[in-house]
Every structure is written in C-alpha cells, then in structure tokens.
Scaffold this active site. Structure first.
Site, short mmCIF file in Angstrom:
data_model
loop_
_atom_site.label_atom_id
_atom_site.label_comp_id
_atom_site.label_asym_id
_atom_site.label_seq_id
_atom_site.Cartn_x
_atom_site.Cartn_y
_atom_site.Cartn_z
CG ASP A 160 -1.65 1.19 1.51
OD1 ASP A 160 -2.37 1.58 0.59
OD2 ASP A 160 -1.56 1.76 2.61
CG ASP A 201 -1.61 7.59 0.58
OD1 ASP A 201 -0.54 7.98 0.11
OD2 ASP A 201 -2.71 7.86 0.08
N GLY A 205 -7.14 4.38 3.25
CA GLY A 205 -7.38 3.29 2.30
C GLY A 205 -8.71 3.40 1.59
NE ARG A 247 -9.29 12.14 -5.25
CZ ARG A 247 -8.82 12.30 -6.47
NH1 ARG A 247 -9.43 13.09 -7.33
NH2 ARG A 247 -7.71 11.67 -6.86
CG ASP A 287 -1.85 2.70 6.38
OD1 ASP A 287 -2.25 2.25 5.27
OD2 ASP A 287 -2.08 3.86 6.75
P1 B16 Z 1 -6.59 10.00 -3.81
P2 B16 Z 1 -3.65 4.06 0.02
C1 B16 Z 1 -5.54 5.96 -0.07
O1 B16 Z 1 -4.27 5.50 -0.39
C2 B16 Z 1 -5.54 6.84 1.18
O2 B16 Z 1 -5.18 6.10 2.33
C3 B16 Z 1 -6.91 7.43 1.37
O3 B16 Z 1 -6.94 8.27 2.51
C4 B16 Z 1 -7.29 8.22 0.12
O4 B16 Z 1 -8.59 8.79 0.24
C5 B16 Z 1 -7.22 7.29 -1.09
O5 B16 Z 1 -5.92 6.74 -1.18
C6 B16 Z 1 -7.53 8.01 -2.38
O6 B16 Z 1 -6.51 8.92 -2.64
O7 B16 Z 1 -7.55 11.05 -3.39
O8 B16 Z 1 -5.16 10.48 -3.91
O9 B16 Z 1 -7.03 9.26 -5.06
O10 B16 Z 1 -3.54 4.05 1.51
O11 B16 Z 1 -4.58 3.00 -0.55
O12 B16 Z 1 -2.32 4.09 -0.68
MG MG Z 2 -2.72 3.20 3.40
#
Ligand code: B16
Ligand code: MG
Length: 228
Positions: free
Chosen positions: A22, A24, A59, A62, A183
């Site tokens: 993953d 973030d 995770g 958006r 995470d």
């Molecule tokens: P984006 P991961 C996720 O990434 C984030 O944890 C989550 O908070 C976010 O809303 C999602 O990506 C979408 O991100 O707005 O940049 O498309 O943890 O799956 O790497």
């Molecule tokens: Mg994450």
C-alpha cells in the site's frame, strides 16, 4: 553472514513470490496531507474532521471518503456540489504533496525494499490513490516497482480485493504467494479477501485481522518477517 541466514535466503529466492505495498501510511505518510485537505474542504460546510475520523478514511477512495464525511457532517449535497468538492479537495491535496521528496519515505522502507528484492520477491504497489504515481516519482520510489496498480486501475475500492488481485495478475504470481503490507483495516480486509497474507503496519488493535503487525519497517529483517 551466518549459514542459517544464507540458507533461509536461498529458500526464499527459489520461489516465485511477491510483496504488494500500500502507499499512504506504509511507504510514505501522506495521511497528514489527506487530513489537511479534507479539513480545509470541511470549512465549506462548517465541519471539523477529527483525527479518529481521518483514521477511518485511510485506504478509502476519494469519492467514498467524501460520502462518509458528508454523512458525519449530516450534510446533504447535490451531485454537482459533490463533484466540485472532490475537485477542490484534490487540488488542495496536490498542492500539499507538490513539495514531497525522498526525505518523506518512512523509516526503514528503502532498506526493506532492498532486502525484499535481494530475496527474489517481485514488488507491486496496491494503492487506492489516483495520485500514487506522482508520489512515487517525487519520492524516487518508482524504480523499485515491477507493477503499479492504483485508484486509476480499479472499479472497486478496498476492502474489495480488486486492487491486490490485479497486482498479483500483473506480476503473474498466484494470490497465495503474495504478501500485502497495509496500514488500514480496509486494506488488510482486502488482502485477506484476495487470499493473501497481510502484514499490518501500525496499531495491532486497529489491524487485528492481519497475520502479523509491525510498528514500522525500522530495523526489520525481511528474511524473518516473510516466513509464515
Ligand atoms: P486519492 P492508500 C488511499 O491511499 C488513502 O489512504 C486514502 O486516505 C485516500 O482517500 C485514497 O488513497 C484516495 O486517494 O484522493 O489520492 O485518489 O492508503 O490506498 O495508498
Ligand atoms: Mg494506506
């Protein structure tokens, strides 16, 4: 190097296996930027997001994140309003991540990726983020990856297993031979539903469904961690 360790490494190298990461909260801490951007957006409808709520958004895509925030705020919105807010949040987020650099790679990550490569594992990204590639480029992490599956490649977000199943498919590795690093509890659930092993990074209470949980990659010996 001890004979035991050398033996373990040889066994690891012989098998076609993969580590799926993953992004973030695992490789970099962009959760702080998501938090900031959602808090800024909440000002449009006088809502202050809490840290606990931000934890629940990890995770989560958006679109689904905005729906949850509006639900918490008890705020009704038209599709047009939602679309405008999604754009606003992302523009704000992009401005916040525009200064990211290799110093924002989380502790122990580079050493761990090196060890994993040396052990013969293929490496893929399995992120919900549509901005994953920008972040990998800005931090210089991109060269480590054999496949990148992110929010632009999937229809269903975590806890659906699609992102990790697509990662395994891209690497031509069977799901049982994949280990996911996550995470977020939604991500751990996605890994388990994909039939993969899951290693949680963070709090063992939040990540109780994971096969193992470590606080971070700092000082982690891959050869020991990846043995199940
Ligand atoms: P984006 P991961 C996720 O990434 C984030 O944890 C989550 O908070 C976010 O809303 C999602 O990506 C979408 O991100 O707005 O940049 O498309 O943890 O799956 O790497
Ligand atoms: Mg994450």
């Amino acid at each position: 190097m001890g004979i035991q360790l050398e033996k373990k490494q040889k066994i690891h190298r012989m098998v076609h296996k993969a580590c799926l990461f993953d992004l973030d909260g695992v490789l970099v801490d962009t959760a702080i930027y998501h938090f900031q951007a959602w808090k800024n957006l909440g000002k449009n409808f006088d809502y202050e997001l809490s840290e606990e709520q931000n934890e629940e958004l990890k995770g989560v895509s958006r679109v689904a994140s905005l729906d949850r925030i509006l639900f918490w705020a008890n705020k009704e919105a038209s599709q047009a309003e939602k679309n405008a807010w999604l754009i606003e949040k992302n523009e704000n987020y992009l401005a916040l991540i525009s200064h990211m650099n290799p110093s924002e790679i989380l502790p122990g990550v580079l050493d761990f990726l090196k060890q994993v490569k040396e052990l013969g594992y293929l490496i893929a990204l399995g992120s919900a983020s549509k901005n994953a590639e920008i972040i990998l480029q800005k931090t210089g992490l991109i060269s480590w990856f054999d496949a990148i599956i992110d929010g632009n490649h999937v229809q269903k977000s975590k806890p659906d297993p699609e992102v990790f199943l697509k990662g395994a498919e891209a690497l031509k590795v069977s799901p049982e031979a994949c280990i996911v690093f996550e995470d977020a509890s939604a991500g751990v659930e996605a890994a388990k539903r994909a039939g993969m092993k899951a290693i949680g990074i963070g709090d063992p209470i939040v990540l109780e469904e994971a096969d193992k949980v470590i606080p971070s990659f700092s000082g982690v010996q891959a050869v020991n961690l990846l043995l199940f």
